[in-house]
Write a protein that holds these residues in place. Sequence first.
Motif, short mmCIF file in Angstrom:
data_model
loop_
_atom_site.label_atom_id
_atom_site.label_comp_id
_atom_site.label_asym_id
_atom_site.label_seq_id
_atom_site.Cartn_x
_atom_site.Cartn_y
_atom_site.Cartn_z
N VAL A 227 0.83 -1.20 0.00
CA VAL A 227 0.00 0.00 0.00
C VAL A 227 0.87 1.25 0.00
O VAL A 227 0.46 2.30 -0.52
N TYR A 230 1.61 1.96 -3.56
CA TYR A 230 0.42 2.50 -4.22
C TYR A 230 0.18 3.96 -3.83
O TYR A 230 -0.04 4.83 -4.69
N ALA A 252 3.48 -1.66 -7.01
CA ALA A 252 2.35 -2.02 -6.15
C ALA A 252 1.54 -3.18 -6.71
O ALA A 252 0.98 -3.99 -5.96
N ILE A 259 -4.92 -3.84 -3.76
CA ILE A 259 -3.82 -2.96 -4.16
C ILE A 259 -3.55 -3.11 -5.66
O ILE A 259 -3.33 -2.12 -6.37
#
Length: 398
Positions: A227, A230, A252, A259
Motif C-alpha cells: 500500500v 500505491y 504495487a 492494491i
Amino acid sequence: MKKNYPFLLSVLSALFLIVLAGCMSMNIGEKGTVRGRVFGDNGPLQGVRVETGDQVAYTNDSGDFLLENVSSGTQYIFFSCEGYAGTLVKVNVIKGNEVPISPDGSVTLSLSSDSNDYEYLVSLYQLSFYERSFLESEEYLIKFTGSNLIPNVLFIKGASAYYLGDYQISRSILKDLIQIYPDNELADDGQYLLARCLGQGLSQWWDAINEYKNLIQNYPQSEFVGVAYYEMGDCYYILESYSNASTAYDQARIFGGEIEKKSIYGLAHCYYKLELFYRSASLFAEYVQKYPNDEFADDAQYFEGASWYQRNDYQQALEAFDKSINQYPEGTWYNGILIAPASMFNKGLCLEKLGRYSDAYQVYLDIIRKYPGAKWADGTSLIENAQYRIELLKDTVL
C-alpha cells in the motif's frame, strides 16, 4: 360580540401540554436504564464513575449504580475509578426497560498497572473511541514512565490523533516513536501513518513520498509495503510526476488483491497522461475485464475508447465507446455527471473518422434527444458540441 380569546388560549394551552407530555413520554420511551454493581479487589467499590454518552452516574457505598436515560440499542458503558484500570462493557439497552450490565449484574475492575491500563487503552483504540484513547494515552505516559509498553502507547496516541484529524500532533508523536523505538513491533505501522499524515492529512506530498520510501527501505517485510507503493504513486500523480507515479504503481501491482486493482487503474491513467496510449488502452481494457462491476469500471471503459482514439485506431475506439454506452448507461464521473453522452459524442467522432457520416449524424441527434442537458465532465455544455457537429454534417448527409 367579543371573541373569547382567554377561553381559546386556555384550550390551546391544554392541548399544548397534552402534546408536550406525549412527546416527553415518547422520548423517555426511546431510552432505557442500566443497573449493576461494581466490585474491586476487596469487594464493592464506592464512587466509581459510570458513563455513556452524556449520561453519568456514580456507585453508592454498596457499589450499586443506576444509569438512566441511556439510548436504546448496543451501547458501551465506561467505568473509571482511582487506583483501578478503566473498563468498558457492551450492553444491549432496551427502550423503556431496565437491563443489567452483565448476566450476573456485576462488573469487576482490575487494579491499575501498566499491563491492565494498556489492555483498556487497546480496547478503546480498537473500538474507535479515539478521543478517549488519546487522553488515556497521555495519562499512561505520565503514570508509567518506565513501562516497556511506552512505544506501543506512543503509537496509539499518535494514531488516535491521526484518526481525530489532528495531523500536526500525530506527525510529531509518530516521528518520536520511529526515531526513539525504530525496532518496536509497531514502528512500521507508525511509519505508514506518518506518511499518510504528511500526504492525505497535510498535503505535503514530497515529504509523504520520502516517508513511504523510508517505510519500504527500513521495513521491507512490513504488511504496509504494497500500500506504501500505491499511495506513493498517488502522491506522484497529484504532483503530476506521472513517470514516477507509473513506476510506483507498477511495483504495487505485484502485491495483488485490492492494491493490484487500484494500481492497474492508476497506472493506466499515468500512461494516458504520458501519451503512451497503447499501454493505457490495454490496461483500461484489462481493468474492465477483471473488475467489470467496480465503481471505476465505467470510467475505465470510457478511457479505453479515448486511448484508442488518441492512437487514431478509430475502429477499436468505436467498439470501446459502444461498450461504455451499452454496459454502463448509468455510469457517472466523480461529480455525478453522466458518462454516456460523452461516450456517444466520441462514438460520433469515430464514425466520422471512418467515413460513416450518416451514422455519426444520427448519433449526435440521439444525444440531443436522450440527453438534452448533457455536459462534459468539467460541467461545460456537450449539447453545443453536438449541435455544431450536426451543422457541419448537415450538407453532407441531407
